[in-house]
Design an enzyme around this catalytic site. Structure first.
Site, short mmCIF file in Angstrom:
data_model
loop_
_atom_site.label_atom_id
_atom_site.label_comp_id
_atom_site.label_asym_id
_atom_site.label_seq_id
_atom_site.Cartn_x
_atom_site.Cartn_y
_atom_site.Cartn_z
N ASP A 485 0.81 -1.22 0.00
CA ASP A 485 0.00 0.00 0.00
C ASP A 485 0.84 1.27 0.00
O ASP A 485 0.32 2.36 -0.26
CB ASP A 485 -0.87 0.02 1.27
CG ASP A 485 -2.20 -0.68 1.06
OD1 ASP A 485 -2.69 -0.68 -0.07
OD2 ASP A 485 -2.74 -1.22 2.05
C1 BGC Z 1 0.38 1.21 6.31
C2 BGC Z 1 0.10 -0.01 5.47
C3 BGC Z 1 -1.38 -0.19 5.31
C4 BGC Z 1 -2.03 1.09 4.83
C5 BGC Z 1 -3.53 0.93 4.80
C6 BGC Z 1 -0.33 2.41 5.74
O1 BGC Z 1 -0.11 3.53 6.54
O2 BGC Z 1 1.76 1.42 6.37
O3 BGC Z 1 0.67 -1.15 6.08
O4 BGC Z 1 -1.62 -1.22 4.39
O5 BGC Z 1 -1.71 2.18 5.65
O6 BGC Z 1 -4.16 2.03 4.28
C1 NOJ Z 2 -1.43 -3.82 5.61
C2 NOJ Z 2 -2.67 -3.88 4.75
O1 NOJ Z 2 -3.76 -4.34 5.53
C3 NOJ Z 2 -2.46 -4.79 3.57
O2 NOJ Z 2 -3.59 -4.75 2.74
C4 NOJ Z 2 -1.23 -4.39 2.81
O3 NOJ Z 2 -1.04 -5.33 1.77
C5 NOJ Z 2 -0.01 -4.35 3.71
N1 NOJ Z 2 -0.26 -3.50 4.83
C6 NOJ Z 2 1.25 -3.89 2.98
O4 NOJ Z 2 1.21 -2.53 2.70
#
Ligand code: BGC
Ligand code: NOJ
Length: 816
Positions: A485
């Protein structure tokens, strides 16, 4: 037990026993299975909610407060002049004995102070919308003792977000009723709500409080309520401000005598025409009904037994016995348990997810099913179809949906281009597990085109979505982001007040992802196989061509020389290449391309995994990328916003470690695969509790990487895709017990030192007792299969022939 430790596993009772109320972070458990859930810390802090942690929250909880973990199910005990808490906090009085036992669907707190022993057991009975607290008090003294007991809960005014923000309104809306031993919370029931909550006890009370300030006293915290200090409740009735529920009970316990009380916190919904018993008086019949179900210690015990039976029957579907007890307890108990919780809650409510932000994620929920399909396949079927219904007609998907409405969240939208193909994984895995091909024919509309479509059509559109969104190199467009993400290659944000993921500057949207390319080949091949299996040969041939084209594109543009590239950014520059100064190599594309089988034939898969071992693996796990980004770069996005070593910026993002482990197992490198597994798996980290910080019985999303100031320190425990992926990987690729359309395949990849292992696996209606033998000390080998003593060709137990209880012996042999 060393000084560093805060607890230990009790495998016999399937419990984790915490021995201090002052763990490095609150160590929590979850209660509830079926729509009513509670989070409960090792001192009974936390909250519960009905279905939606944002819109139907029963208890107020203060995230990020001081002291930590404020709000929960509190029981104050007072004998002579000593006051303490039955669960070790909020009163900070040191106990003579403290123990919290987090079990499967319940948490038990045992305390001793002033010659009084208390045992508090908290659980949600199966199928009920209530938390039950059984409190047993025993006088250990040789003389009769008087004990005063005060319960305390603080109500959340239902909408958790509004409750923490809109004070000008909500300090005026709170309403309660008190009737005998039961306190009712009915805020907003007078208007549009058709639900209330109640808190009752099966014992006469001496008094009560429902107004927080009357109970606590001005400017006091939960740690020293005035009512308790006085030894007398104020019988306060809340009108606005902050309604609470507190019972005051006085007990006289003879020497050695025990007494058990049962408290019930319940949630009730009523049809509009049955809301009221009289004007202004709520209809209490359903609450009374719930209360009588648990009005004795015996009834509680019967419910607890039922809960335990339920859990045993779930876990028994997969049990393993290897030479490594840590591996066994992880798979047999805690990993499966975490999978159930993660499946139920997605990423909504934990001690790191406030329950007001995120609903059910499309990619997250699809992936969560792969650790859970063997337990309750029916729920997986339902979940997959719910997800399918949030898909759009062009094959893309809403990134999240809200559990109460099951509608996609418009404020986040879609265009996370890895999303659609995860539904191929979840569906294929479900069918292989259950044999239920009928899910493909289930009727589901699209979010933007309601109508009579098959679920299979949804999978086809997911596949087509990738085909229709290819970039300049013939690789998949990344969209807002892929699995990572935080790799926001089309965003270019310079404004701290905007979202990295949903903002896009300029017209460029051409960044491409090698992670999605690998994912498309892997699950695209599964789609092809599914088409063939269901007689869709023409479609299969077309789909195969698309997958082959993708392999070709990866071969042509995606290989960096020693490993797979990660992406091309919006300006066509390479991400995850040796030519970069930072972020030269990323884990995701190595994992997905190797799992897809790309480079297996020509040594590049091995080369890529060797590069992972050399450059990404460290003592605490495999880091997401290296070198870490040292500063913010708007062309990379959120990934570069984190300090080096944390989260996506070169943290050990546990979720994707299993991808490498599966890759290693495909190369037959069982010792390496197992070693990687052991580095992140909680059962192997007992000696590192203080460093690790989070609960030592469940996976955390992230362990800080080598570049961090605190390498080895974990964050974001419980709700993480790591849980499902680790179970899937360990059971299907290490133990190698892998469902397939025609039956169960046995294809282990284990440490060469293991002489073998045993497992018990329920597969559809069959029960297989499996023994794997490894007489030649191999990691992987040709499998010689015997079912009930009969030699079977290949490594698949054909379900059509063996649908009952059978004994399987699988012997690993060198290929000859
Ligand atoms: C986090 C990610 C997460 C995302 C969800 C980010 O701030 O680092 O791990 O998947 O938010 O929107
Ligand atoms: C947490 C999110 O829930 C997941 O959808 C995502 O793939 C990972 N972070 C990596 O960014």
């Amino acid at each position: 037990m060393t000084e560093q430790q805060y607890g230990y596993f009790d495998d016999q009772h399937k419990e984790y026993v915490i021995t201090s109320p002052f763990t490095p972070t609150p160590w929590i458990n979850y209660l509830g299975n079926d729509g009513f859930y509670g989070l409960i810390s090792n001192t009974a802090g936390g909250y519960c909610f009905y279905r939606d942690p944002k819109f139907r929250r029963l208890l107020r909880y203060r995230y990020n407060n001081v002291p930590a973990d404020q709000g929960g199910r509190y029981f104050y005990l007072k004998s002579a002049d000593t006051v303490w808490s039955a669960a070790g906090r909020p009163v900070q009085t040191e106990l003579d004995h403290y123990e919290c036992r987090h079990g499967l669907g319940y948490s038990r707190f045992i305390a001793k102070k002033a010659q009084i022993r208390s045992e508090l057991t908290c659980f949600v009975p199966l199928g009920q919308t209530a938390e039950v607290y059984r409190l047993e008090l025993t006088n250990l003294d040789a003389v009769s003792r008087q004990v005063s007991l005060f319960s305390l809960l603080e109500w959340c005014l239902w909408n958790a977000e509004d409750d923490g923000a809109n004070f000008q309104r909500n300090l005026s809306t709170g309403e309660v009723e008190v009737d005998g031993n039961v306190i009712y919370h009915k805020t907003e029931y007078r208007e549009r709500r058709n639900h209330y909550a109640f808190y009752g006890v099966n014992h006469p009370i001496r008094g009560f409080d429902t107004d927080r300030d009357s109970f606590l006293g001005p400017y006091r915290g939960f740690d020293r309520p005035l009512a308790v200090e006085r030894g007398q409740a104020g019988n306060s009735l809340a009108h606005g401000w902050s309604p609470v529920a507190s019972h005051h009970i006085d007990l006289q316990l003879q020497a050695g005598q025990s007494q058990t009380l049962v408290f019930v916190l319940g949630y009730v919904e009523l049809p509009n025409d049955q809301k009221w018993a009289a004007p202004g008086v709520i209809n209490k019949a359903p609450a009374k009904d719930l209360l009588t179900r648990y009005d004795s210690a015996q009834k509680c015990q019967a419910e607890l037994d039922r809960l335990q039976q339920y859990w045993l029957s779930q876990l028994n579907k997969f049990q393993i016995e290897t030479p490594d007890k840590r591996f066994d307890r992880s798979l047999n108990i805690w990993n499966q348990y975490q999978n159930m919780v993660t499946f139920n809650l997605s990423r909504s409510a934990s001690f790191y997810e406030s329950g007001i932000g995120r609903g059910m994620g499309f990619r997250d929920s699809n992936q969560d099913t792969i650790g859970f399909a063997h337990m309750v396949p029916d729920k997986v079927r339902e979940r997959i179809l719910d997800l399918s219904a949030t898909q759009k007609k062009d094959g893309s998907a809403y990134h999240q949906y809200q559990p109460l409405t099951k509608k996609g969240n418009a404020n986040i939208g879609g265009n996370f281009n890895d999303d659609p193909m995860w539904m191929v994984l979840s569906t294929v895995n479900y069918i292989k597990e259950s044999g239920d091909f009928s899910i493909l024919e289930a009727r589901v509309g699209f979010d933007d085109e309601p109508g009579d479509f098959t679920h299979f059509e949804h999978l086809k559109r997911a596949f087509e979505h990738v085909v229709n969104h290819l970039g300049p190199h013939g690789l998949p467009l990344i969209g807002r982001a892929d699995w990572n993400d935080c790799l926001n290659l089309n965003c270019f944000s310079e404004d701290p007040n905007e979202s990295y993921q949903t903002t896009q500057r300029g017209a460029s949207d051409v960044a491409e992802s090698l992670m999605i390319a690998g994912q498309f080949v892997l699950y695209g091949n599964e789609f092809v196989a599914l088409c063939r299996h269901t007689g869709r040969t023409e479609l299969a041939a077309w789909a195969q061509q698309q997958v082959d084209n993708m392999v070709e594109a990866v071969n042509q543009h995606g290989w960096d020389g020693q490993w797979f590239l990660r992406a091309f950014d919006a300006r066509g520059r390479k991400i995850g290449s040796a030519e970069n100064d930072e972020g030269k190599i990323f884990i995701e594309s190595q994992g997905f391309c190797v799992m897809a089988g790309i480079g297996l034939g020509d040594g590049r898969a091995r080369q890529a995994l060797d590069a992972v071992s050399e450059r990404l693996a460290c003592e605490h796990g495999i880091m997401l990328q290296q070198p870490a980004f040292s500063g913010y770069d708007k062309y990379l996005g959120e990934i570069s916003s984190y300090p080096p070593g944390y989260k996506e910026n070169a943290g050990i993002f546990c979720h994707n470690n299993p991808w490498i482990i599966i890759g290693e197992s495909m190369l037959g490198r069982g010792d390496q695969a197992y070693e990687y597994f052991a580095r992140i798996s909680p059962a192997f980290l007992q000696e590192k509790q203080r460093l690790h910080k989070t609960e030592p019985y469940v996976y955390s999303q992230m362990i800080a990487g080598r570049d961090a100031a605190t390498p080895g320190q974990a964050k974001n425990s419980w709700l993480t895709g790591t849980a499902a992926w680790c179970f899937y990987t360990a059971s299907q690729y290490l133990a190698g017990i892998r469902p397939d359309y025609e039956g169960l395949r046995i294809d282990p990849c284990i440490p060469a030192r293991w002489p073998g292992f045993k497992a018990q696996r329920t597969f559809r209606q069959a029960l297989y007792e499996i023994e794997v033998r490894n007489p030649q000390g191999l990691s992987k080998g040709r499998v010689e299969l015997e079912v009930d003593g009969e030699a079977i060709e290949g490594n698949l137990i054909p379900y059509a022939r063996f649908g009952g209880r059978h004994r399987i012996v699988a012997t690993l042999r060198t290929a000859d």
